[in-house]
Design a protein around this motif. Structure first.
Motif, PDB file in Angstrom:
ATOM      1  N   ALA A 294       0.832  -1.207   0.000  1.00 42.91           N
ATOM      2  CA  ALA A 294       0.000   0.000   0.000  1.00 42.91           C
ATOM      3  C   ALA A 294       0.866   1.256   0.000  1.00 42.91           C
ATOM      4  O   ALA A 294       0.546   2.241  -0.682  1.00 42.91           O
ATOM      5  CB  ALA A 294      -0.923  -0.009   1.220  1.00 42.91           C
ATOM      6  N   THR A 296       3.806   1.547  -1.336  1.00 43.00           N
ATOM      7  CA  THR A 296       4.323   1.674  -2.700  1.00 43.00           C
ATOM      8  C   THR A 296       3.289   2.347  -3.602  1.00 43.00           C
ATOM      9  O   THR A 296       3.620   3.230  -4.406  1.00 43.00           O
ATOM     10  CB  THR A 296       4.694   0.291  -3.260  1.00 43.00           C
ATOM     11  OG1 THR A 296       5.756  -0.266  -2.458  1.00 43.00           O
ATOM     12  CG2 THR A 296       5.160   0.385  -4.704  1.00 43.00           C
ATOM     13  N   ALA A 297       2.021   1.955  -3.468  1.00 43.76           N
ATOM     14  CA  ALA A 297       0.962   2.552  -4.290  1.00 43.76           C
ATOM     15  C   ALA A 297       0.790   4.032  -3.970  1.00 43.76           C
ATOM     16  O   ALA A 297       0.611   4.858  -4.876  1.00 43.76           O
ATOM     17  CB  ALA A 297      -0.355   1.803  -4.060  1.00 43.76           C
ATOM     18  N   ALA A 300       3.892   5.933  -5.364  1.00 37.10           N
ATOM     19  CA  ALA A 300       3.900   5.930  -6.830  1.00 37.10           C
ATOM     20  C   ALA A 300       2.895   6.925  -7.403  1.00 37.10           C
ATOM     21  O   ALA A 300       3.096   7.455  -8.504  1.00 37.10           O
ATOM     22  CB  ALA A 300       3.600   4.527  -7.347  1.00 37.10           C
ATOM     23  N   ALA A 301       1.833   7.198  -6.658  1.00 28.69           N
ATOM     24  CA  ALA A 301       0.827   8.153  -7.128  1.00 28.69           C
ATOM     25  C   ALA A 301       1.243   9.601  -6.898  1.00 28.69           C
ATOM     26  O   ALA A 301       0.520  10.518  -7.284  1.00 28.69           O
ATOM     27  CB  ALA A 301      -0.506   7.879  -6.432  1.00 28.69           C
ATOM     28  N   GLN A 394      -4.919  -8.962  -4.494  1.00 27.15           N
ATOM     29  CA  GLN A 394      -4.495  -8.211  -5.684  1.00 27.15           C
ATOM     30  C   GLN A 394      -5.572  -7.227  -6.126  1.00 27.15           C
ATOM     31  O   GLN A 394      -5.269  -6.080  -6.472  1.00 27.15           O
ATOM     32  CB  GLN A 394      -4.170  -9.178  -6.816  1.00 27.15           C
ATOM     33  CG  GLN A 394      -2.836  -9.896  -6.657  1.00 27.15           C
ATOM     34  CD  GLN A 394      -2.461 -10.677  -7.904  1.00 27.15           C
ATOM     35  OE1 GLN A 394      -3.327 -11.088  -8.692  1.00 27.15           O
ATOM     36  NE2 GLN A 394      -1.172 -10.890  -8.108  1.00 27.15           N
ATOM     37  N   LEU A 397      -5.586  -4.220  -3.730  1.00 26.82           N
ATOM     38  CA  LEU A 397      -4.438  -3.333  -3.950  1.00 26.82           C
ATOM     39  C   LEU A 397      -4.539  -2.616  -5.287  1.00 26.82           C
ATOM     40  O   LEU A 397      -4.169  -1.440  -5.404  1.00 26.82           O
ATOM     41  CB  LEU A 397      -3.138  -4.135  -3.869  1.00 26.82           C
ATOM     42  CG  LEU A 397      -2.756  -4.622  -2.463  1.00 26.82           C
ATOM     43  CD1 LEU A 397      -1.611  -5.613  -2.536  1.00 26.82           C
ATOM     44  CD2 LEU A 397      -2.391  -3.439  -1.562  1.00 26.82           C
ATOM     45  N   LEU A 398      -5.057  -3.300  -6.287  1.00 26.69           N
ATOM     46  CA  LEU A 398      -5.250  -2.649  -7.591  1.00 26.69           C
ATOM     47  C   LEU A 398      -6.292  -1.538  -7.502  1.00 26.69           C
ATOM     48  O   LEU A 398      -6.167  -0.497  -8.149  1.00 26.69           O
ATOM     49  CB  LEU A 398      -5.656  -3.685  -8.645  1.00 26.69           C
ATOM     50  CG  LEU A 398      -4.542  -4.593  -9.161  1.00 26.69           C
ATOM     51  CD1 LEU A 398      -5.117  -5.687 -10.062  1.00 26.69           C
ATOM     52  CD2 LEU A 398      -3.499  -3.778  -9.927  1.00 26.69           C
ATOM     53  N   THR A 401      -4.570   1.362  -5.905  1.00 25.79           N
ATOM     54  CA  THR A 401      -3.666   1.963  -6.886  1.00 25.79           C
ATOM     55  C   THR A 401      -4.441   2.756  -7.925  1.00 25.79           C
ATOM     56  O   THR A 401      -4.050   3.878  -8.301  1.00 25.79           O
ATOM     57  CB  THR A 401      -2.826   0.866  -7.567  1.00 25.79           C
ATOM     58  OG1 THR A 401      -2.064   0.172  -6.575  1.00 25.79           O
ATOM     59  CG2 THR A 401      -1.884   1.458  -8.602  1.00 25.79           C
ATOM     60  N   LEU A 404      -5.750   6.147  -6.523  1.00 22.47           N
ATOM     61  CA  LEU A 404      -4.667   7.119  -6.358  1.00 22.47           C
ATOM     62  C   LEU A 404      -4.095   7.542  -7.711  1.00 22.47           C
ATOM     63  O   LEU A 404      -3.791   8.723  -7.925  1.00 22.47           O
ATOM     64  CB  LEU A 404      -3.577   6.524  -5.474  1.00 22.47           C
ATOM     65  CG  LEU A 404      -3.991   6.229  -4.026  1.00 22.47           C
ATOM     66  CD1 LEU A 404      -2.890   5.458  -3.311  1.00 22.47           C
ATOM     67  CD2 LEU A 404      -4.313   7.511  -3.278  1.00 22.47           C
ATOM     68  N   ASP A 405      -3.944   6.586  -8.620  1.00 22.78           N
ATOM     69  CA  ASP A 405      -3.418   6.929  -9.943  1.00 22.78           C
ATOM     70  C   ASP A 405      -4.360   7.854 -10.698  1.00 22.78           C
ATOM     71  O   ASP A 405      -3.922   8.702 -11.486  1.00 22.78           O
ATOM     72  CB  ASP A 405      -3.179   5.659 -10.764  1.00 22.78           C
ATOM     73  CG  ASP A 405      -1.912   4.921 -10.347  1.00 22.78           C
ATOM     74  OD1 ASP A 405      -1.140   5.486  -9.541  1.00 22.78           O
ATOM     75  OD2 ASP A 405      -1.691   3.798 -10.837  1.00 22.78           O
TER      76      ASP A 405
END
Length: 418
Positions: A294, A296-297, A300-301, A394, A397-398, A401, A404-405
């Protein structure tokens, strides 16, 4: 009307609970609870001898030798903190807490009619105030006619999921004790270190055993949140004995006893038999992996977050995404909480719940909701050698992600052409 100022009552009712582990109860704990379910006698205020002995063993194994006369048990850490705050500060004393801090700390000062003064924490960790900011806050409060007496802190922190380094803790404890403050160390999360061999956790009670009371809510690593039980360890001094007696008086007035079946489960868990320690280690490893993913997500955003070191959560700062958030009508932590809770389908309490500035775009994200939607899925997380590869983990978490993305991509779309 916002939930931070609801009609007819104050905001305490909306405080977020401790992050649960999201997992089925350990069968051995269920068996102990069930075996005690037929008991009709009430537990004594402060805990029965067997529970107090188990708490003594728990702390002694952690380098804090303890005898039963130093221990009190209550139905959750909030009851103990209310009693401690009343004993130490209800007659005009003031309470100091870090900014941010656990959502349930400051309300107990306010219930007693005492202000809770927030002290900034340093950049590297939360839970423990910056020593220079602490001294300045004490000076300012006294200059305004206040009487600071109590500092509540946490080495393994909720909400930031960080662990304060020993050198910072030394400086802060020295500053606090030099100013005559009594310290309450909330050690609910001390047994949830993600990398226990690489992270040094020092209890303030190891430094100043004469001036530190330790409180541990068993929901951190030993019991389900729905089975409220907590223990407090008092200094082995005459003032400590007086404080212990005063806390027992207040718990008696409140009728704050642990239910007998829960007390039996708490004593079993505090003894730390192999089923309890093995489950705890498995749960900590699982949440450490999910928290790292989490984190990392979040990073990364384009958001900010300290790497989580303990607990079942992380604290994210979406300030760098303020422009796309503003375009969605999000300008403060309450609006960010509403947006992310709706988009993620899981609680995302804003930083204002933890004493942070309302204008700061911060939220606490728990890892428990990422483990699946059924007991079967969550149990599979416990037994899988690669829980992050399970389809339901998965997907969760996706989803995090993607939400946030989407904000990050909004920011990129709004950049002017170069």
């Amino acid at each position: 009307m916002r939930r931070t100022d609801p009609e007819g009552h104050g905001p305490v009712r909306y405080g977020p609970p401790l992050p649960g582990d999201g997992l089925p109860v350990l069968p051995e704990l269920t068996a102990v609870l069930a075996a005690a379910a037929s008991r009709t006698d009430a537990q004594p205020v402060g805990g029965a001898p067997a529970l107090l002995e188990a708490a003594c063993g728990y702390w002694t194994r952690r380098g804090l030798p303890t005898v039963p006369d130093q221990v009190a048990a209550g139905p959750g850490a909030p009851a103990l903190l209310l009693a401690l705050t009343s004993a130490l500060a209800s007659d005009g004393g003031d309470v100091l807490v870090p900014r941010p801090c656990a959502a349930w700390w400051a309300p107990y000062a306010r219930v007693l009619g005492r202000p809770a003064y927030h002290v900034p924490t340093p950049a590297e960790s939360g839970g423990v105030p910056d020593p220079y900011a602490l001294l300045e806050t004490v000076r300012r409060v006294r200059a305004e006619g206040g009487d600071p007496r109590l500092l509540v802190l946490s080495v393994a922190d909720d909400p930031t999921a960080t662990v304060a380094p020993p050198e910072l803790l030394h400086e802060t404890v020295e500053a606090a004790t030099a100013e005559g403050l009594h310290l309450v160390s909330d050690e609910t999360w001390r047994d949830t270190l993600h990398h226990p061999h690489d992270t040094v956790l020092l209890s303030p009670a190891e430094m100043r055993p004469d001036l530190v009371t330790v409180v541990t809510d068993l929901a951190g690593s030993l019991l389900p949140p729905g089975w409220p039980a907590a223990v407090a360890r008092f200094p082995a001094t005459e003032p400590g004995a007086h404080l212990h007696a005063r806390v027992l008086d207040i718990l008696t007035a409140l009728g704050a006893r642990i239910a007998a079946p829960v007390a039996a489960a708490a004593g079993y868990a505090l003894d730390e038999p192999p089923p309890v320690t093995e489950r705890r280690e498995t749960v900590v490893r699982l949440h450490a992996r999910v928290a790292a993913a989490a984190h990392t997500a979040v990073v990364a955003a384009g958001a900010l977050a300290r790497p989580p070191q303990a607990g079942r959560h992380l604290y994210a700062d979406l300030g760098p995404l303020c422009e796309p958030l503003a375009a969605r009508g999000v300008g403060d932590a309450q609006e960010l909480e509403d947006l992310l809770t709706a988009r993620l389908g899981m609680p995302a309490p804003g930083g204002h719940r933890f004493g942070d500035d309302l204008g700061a775009l911060r939220v606490r994200l728990a890892t428990g909701p990422l483990l699946g939607g059924t007991d079967e899925e969550r149990t599979e997380c416990l037994t899988s050698p690669a829980p992050l590869e399970l389809p339901h983990v998965q997907r969760a978490l996706l989803s995090l992600t993607a939400v946030l993305d989407d904000l990050r991509d909004d920011a990129h779309r709004r950049e002017p052409p170069r």
